[in-house]
Write a protein that holds these residues in place. Structure first.
Motif, PDB file in Angstrom:
ATOM      1  N   GLN A 140       1.043   3.830  13.129  1.00 30.14           N
ATOM      2  CA  GLN A 140       1.177   3.408  11.729  1.00 30.14           C
ATOM      3  C   GLN A 140       2.268   2.378  11.494  1.00 30.14           C
ATOM      4  OE1 GLN A 140       0.744   6.892  12.380  1.00 30.14           O
ATOM      5  NE2 GLN A 140      -1.368   6.852  11.705  1.00 30.14           N
TER       6      GLN A 140
ATOM      7  N   TRP B 155       1.978   5.354   1.550  1.00 25.88           N
ATOM      8  CA  TRP B 155       1.939   6.431   2.539  1.00 25.88           C
ATOM      9  C   TRP B 155       2.311   7.736   1.849  1.00 25.88           C
ATOM     10  CZ3 TRP B 155      -0.229   5.911   7.026  1.00 25.88           C
ATOM     11  CH2 TRP B 155      -0.160   4.707   7.734  1.00 25.88           C
ATOM     12  N   THR B 156       1.814   8.843   2.395  1.00 23.48           N
ATOM     13  CA  THR B 156       2.255  10.132   1.870  1.00 23.48           C
ATOM     14  C   THR B 156       3.492  10.583   2.649  1.00 23.48           C
ATOM     15  OG1 THR B 156       0.018  10.715   1.262  1.00 23.48           O
ATOM     16  CG2 THR B 156       1.561  12.532   1.469  1.00 23.48           C
TER      17      THR B 156
ATOM     18  N   TYR C 242       0.864  -1.185   0.000  1.00 25.02           N
ATOM     19  CA  TYR C 242       0.000   0.000   0.000  1.00 25.02           C
ATOM     20  C   TYR C 242       0.899   1.234   0.000  1.00 25.02           C
ATOM     21  CZ  TYR C 242       0.768  -0.026   5.116  1.00 25.02           C
ATOM     22  OH  TYR C 242       1.319  -0.022   6.362  1.00 25.02           O
TER      23      TYR C 242
END
Lengths: 332, 585
Positions: B493, B466-467, B464
């Motif tokens: 996280q 993450w920013t 996936y």
């Protein structure tokens, strides 16, 4: 018939309660909630923030507690706010989405029925003629071709290929509800024509399938009716073909069409998800899909309860209509 | 006559956008739930992008990450005395503060001057429990001290690392103040959070929705029309102070068209209906396809972004231990086994560069010289062997009767990720690792019972994104405290569950290290540790795809600015005399 109708209406009330409970439960039991979507991607969010947000949206409560809160409010006419659009869910559905859907689906159903029923009759009466083959082939292709594919092809053809081929003289807009650049003080006829321009492609695609389905249905009904004993008897009595066809056979062949149309009407309100998606037509189908994905619970409830209500109401009206078109059916 | 011609053009299907009427039509695949909510109670990217046209801020960041003054008269710095750091006797920073002076000509779109009270109003609400702000950091530790109507100091205690690079927002207190007071009175003693939330929705929706457009805004454009589901139009705000000289030469009207289906969005570009596409719109594949069909009508851009694609390796639970996933050598071996260079070349034409760190490559904190884990199956096999894994009769590695068989999950329906998965699955198979693809809808992957509950063995590998903001990088993703557990309510996280004492210590130091050069050193070491242990397998930073027609100037963005609207006042058409100041990098 009045007693029968009243009994059916009374039966609807507990049925709708059960439906609302099931919809709420199924929606609430989906994994994830709107807060999960806010949280993900935001590395600053803390566990306190999450707890605060879940409490604010009532997501920290059990689904049945939330259902009774919703039910209590709904019974007073308050269906809550749309999480995604920040306006009352009722207004979102009935003011912003439903009119668009009806604008697309009602003409599609009416026009396609008007076209398909005579074509179906003609196809049955002239069975195995060249035109019958053409119509049957058309219906087969139109039913089999996926809407998203035909829609995409139509978009490309009318919005990209044709304008290039004709130097921009012939073109249709590639999706949307209307020209955003249309001046606010434009004449009403300009607004209507502009809307029609945007409506044309999705309407054509939606009608294509509707015509094909109804045509096949009508053709099959008519063929079955034409082989009935009373039709043979009427012919044996020496009645003219036209009279046998339109006076005797047609009325019976049309009866199942009433069922088809009756059950299609809730679908009209539910929208045509794929057509609306391909043509960016902001209608009910798209709204229901988006609300389910983003867990906009109040919008989901308004949309699905409206569809449930329409389904039971039109089921009843269809049953009552049988009595009108078929003299053998009596509800007394 | 002109009007008749314009209407005729409409009926013939010709767009009236572009230089003809000095307007701009932008396509996007999302419609914002609301706009110009000063407290950003939704976090959709498209909302932030559209708000950029209507928002002004004390200071902003340009495409190079350099701050510029907007509402403030100048950029605060230690050198000019506007930014202050206060240390205690031990030399630790205990608080920091920034002083801003509002420029005299700063006005709301209704002509009312912007005052300190507007910042105070915003700050008071952002910290009010009744306002569902996603997160409050750093505003929950900020206080405003007023010097006069136009000058104030914001103090952060405990100190905020990026105080000089961000600034408090503002809300029109003269417009919203009375309604807020009514809300306040109505909900003061209300215990039921759902009732408070309904009242909040009523309050905020009176200013932010398609039915109730924002009454006043501070930025270069103000909203003038929003047809829900179709389009949103904004026109130049005559009271904005920062318009370029000869503002008539720049775009006067901006219209966003909402086209949820990205294939339909693509057809709109091909048919010339759009002048530009939003940063929120096209997929990478569509960008590649559009780049092949430009024919001079538009140009496609691939902008290095802030979104980091990676694969988390689950190190928690008995299954992870049995498979040696908690041993760095296993994770290194998994990384050496895959050819990421070939993958980005095959799938992304090399436009998305392989990453070796969670830190954004354009960040000042990024460490370039870490191990690049170039494809090396021989080295991978050595590492597997060192851990005791040997090939079985079927070619799959095994140890103690167990096969090296991993469940690999990602968001179902994301075709790019699904393609990456298939390539990686084949590459891992070459070295004897069996990978079983088990994808789930994003609501499951990002729901409460999947990634955060790694100890239950629900996944072994999870892909996936993450920013990775290049400015506000704190290293929080991999801190030990961020491991989601029952004790912390599964927040945090750090889904891999990686816990490294030295990394944790350095992370704590970096959080209070206000000297950039010293913070860079700490991050150097943090990245070196992370890279040697690879708790996640880094893949690449995504690019943002968009198109614009030739002649449209200053419609640019970067991973610093995120959206082309950051510079909205200067967007214009070269043919109308707009001067190009920024080129898309």
């Amino acid at each position: 018939m009045g007693t029968y109708a009243l009994r059916r209406v009374i039966q609807m009330i507990p049925l709708l309660f059960v439906i609302s409970l099931l919809i709420f439960m199924l929606t609430a039991l989906q994994p994830g909630d709107p807060v999960d979507q806010l949280v993900f991607g935001n590395s600053n969010i803390t566990s306190e923030d999450i707890a605060r947000l879940k409490a604010a949206y009532g997501l920290d409560q059990a689904w049945y507690t939330r259902y009774f809160f919703w039910l209590k409010q709904a019974l007073t006419g308050n269906f809550g706010y749309s999480q995604d659009f920040g306006i009352p869910a009722w207004d979102f559905v009935f003011q912003q989405r439903l009119p668009n859907t009806l604008l697309l689906t009602v003409p599609a159903l009416v026009i396609s029925t008007l076209i398909a029923v005579p074509l179906g009759i003609f196809s049955a009466v002239r069975q195995y003629s060249a035109l019958d083959y053409v119509l049957t082939f058309f219906a087969f292709v139109a039913v089999s071709a996926p809407v998203f594919w035909v829609g995409a092809l139509a978009l490309y053809f009318f919005a990209v290929f044709l304008p290039q081929a004709t130097g921009g003289m012939v073109s249709l807009p590639p999706g949307g509800l209307g020209s955003p650049e249309l001046p606010a003080d434009a004449n009403w006829w300009v607004v209507v024509l502009d809307k029609l321009k945007y409506l044309l492609l999705p309407l054509m695609i939606l009608m294509l399938r509707e015509i094909a389905v109804t045509l096949r249905f009508m053709r099959a009904n008519m063929l079955e009716t034409l082989t009935q004993d009373y039709v043979r008897t009427a012919r044996a009595k020496g009645l003219a073909d036209r009279r046998v066809l339109y006076k005797h056979a047609l009325r019976n062949a049309v009866t199942p069409i009433v069922t088809l149309l009756g059950l299609s009407i809730p679908g009209l309100f539910g929208g045509a998800v794929i057509t609306e998606t391909v043509f960016s037509w902001p209608g009910m189908g798209k709204a229901i899909l988006d609300a389910l994905v983003s867990k906009d619970f109040n919008v989901v409830m308004v949309c699905l309860m409206m569809l449930a209500l329409l389904t039971v109401v039109f089921q009843l009206l269809t049953d009552l209509a049988y009595g009108l078109v078929d003299p053998r059916i009596r509800y007394s | 006559m002109k009007k008749t011609l314009a209407l005729t053009a409409f009926l013939l299907g010709a767009a009236l956008a572009g230089p003809a009427n000095n307007s701009l039509v932008i396509g996007t695949s999302q419609e914002p739930p609301n706009i110009y909510d000063p407290w950003n109670t939704n976090n959709l990217a498209v909302t932030s992008e559209i708000n950029g046209y209507m928002t002004a801020s004390l200071i902003g960041l340009d495409d190079d990450g350099e701050p510029y003054a907007d509402i403030a008269t100048r950029v605060p710095s230690i050198a000019n005395g506007d930014y202050k750091i206060v240390k205690n006797a031990a030399g630790d920073v205990v608080r920091n503060s920034v002083t801003y002076t509002i420029r005299k000509d700063a006005k709301w779109s209704d002509g009312t001057p912007i005052k300190v009270a507007d910042f105070q109003f915003w700050l008071r609400l952002v910290n009010d429990d009744r306002v569902p702000v996603p997160d409050r950091s750093p505003w929950n530790r900020a206080k405003i001290t007023v010097a006069d109507n136009d000058t104030f100091t914001i103090t952060y205690e405990p100190p905020y690392l990026f105080a000089d690079q961000t600034s408090p927002s503002l809300a029109p207190s003269h417009v919203m103040g009375a309604a807020w007071n009514a809300f306040d009175a109505k909900t003061k003693n209300e215990k039921d959070a759902k009732v408070i939330n309904e009242e909040w929705k009523k309050f905020i929706s009176a200013y932010t929705t398609a039915r109730n457009l924002p009454k006043v805004v501070a930025g270069p454009f103000r909203p003038t029309g929003w047809r829900s589901g179709n389009s949103l139009t904004m026109t130049r705000n005559p009271n904005y102070w920062g318009h370029p000289k000869d503002q008539d030469k720049y775009v006067q009207t901006v219209t966003y068209r909402f086209i949820p289906n990205t294939n339909t969005l693509k057809v709109n570009i091909l048919s010339g209906q759009l002048d530009a596409v939003s940063a929120v719109g096209l997929t990478f594949d569509q960008g590649v396809d559009l780049a092949r069909n430009e024919r001079g009508k538009y140009k496609t851009y691939f902008v290095p972004g802030a979104v980091w694609e990676h694969i988390d390796v689950n190190t928690r639970g008995q299954k992870a231990k049995d498979l040696d996933m908690d041993d760095p050598r296993m994770r290194q071996a998994l990384l050496y086994s895959i050819d990421r260079d070939a993958l980005v070349k095959a799938l992304f034409q090399g436009r998305q560069a392989v990453s070796n760190s969670w830190v954004n490559p354009i960040s000042k904190l990024y460490k370039k010289d870490v191990n690049d884990y170039n494809y090396n199956p021989a080295r991978a096999k050595q590492l597997f062997a060192a851990l005791g894994w040997t090939p079985g009769p079927d070619g799959i590695l095994q140890k103690g009767g167990k096969k090296l068989s991993l469940n690999f999950s990602t968001t179902a329906g994301n075709t790019v990720r699904e393609r990456v998965q298939q390539i990686l699955q084949a590459q891992w198979k070459q070295v004897g690792v069996q990978v079983n693809i088990q994808n789930y809808p994003s609501s499951v992957i990002f729901g409460p019972d999947f990634l955060s509950k790694g100890q239950e063995g629900k996944w072994d590998l999870a892909m996936y994104a993450w920013t990775g903001n290049p400015i506000f990088e704190e290293g929080n993703l991999f801190k030990g405290e961020g491991i989601p557990t029952a004790a912390n309510g599964y927040s945090g996280q750090n889904n891999p569950g990686w816990n490294n004492a030295e990394f944790n210590k350095l992370h704590k130091q970096a959080q209070v290290e206000f000297n950039l050069a010293d913070r860079i050193k700490l991050f150097d070491r943090m990245q070196a540790i992370w890279n040697s242990e690879v708790p996640s397998l880094p893949l690449y930073y995504r690019v943002n795809v968009y198109t614009k027609v030739p002649g449209l100037v200053n419609y640019t963005f970067s991973a610093y600015t995120l959206y082309p609207s950051w510079n909205s006042a200067k967007i214009g058409w070269a043919s109308r005399g707009a001067v190009e100041e920024y080129k898309q990098k």
